[in-house]
Design a protein around this motif. Sequence first.
Motif: not given
Length: 181
Positions: A15-16, A60-61, A71-76, A81-82
């Motif tokens: 899914g991701l 936690r998020i 440091k990371a892509d927003p999708q990462t 987070s999901h």
Amino acid sequence: MVDNSTDLVDQYARGLLAIVEAEGAAERVEDELYRFGRALEGNDELREALSDHSVPVERRIAVVDDLLDNKADPQTIAAVSHVIQSGRGRMLVEIADAFVREAAAQRGRALAEVRTAVPLSDDQRERLRKALGEATGREIEMKVIIDEDVVGGVLATVGDTVIDGSVSRQLARMRARLAGA
């Protein structure tokens, strides 16, 4: 009988992957998730903090945002987070690993985790990728981890196959021979 947790891990990974592919960020997210998974695997305190249900999910998020921001892509960040929001923080390492395996499989390749004591040059990476491909009979996608415990040489894992050409393994064999002599 198939393990339900394995099914769940694979479903999250697929899914991701579908989401980040649709966003055009699959390659970068794959690399970042892999590195995040390795960091999480090596840090019990962080792994526990991200999976502790007594800690509010927002907190936690926020930890993830602090760690990965800039440091990371927003999708990462969204993918990690999901998983946490879904209450699957304990499975984060397994989901990241399944994500990387699935991405490689979609490209028709097998995933090779390669551990070395020092970074490899592009030429060394390519020669190793070809050698692993010849040894396994498969097209190889490599993820290289710098691991000082290897001391020298290479420790490669492709699926269930382990190729240990590390200096630490050679030293262990010599110690065993000396102890048995």
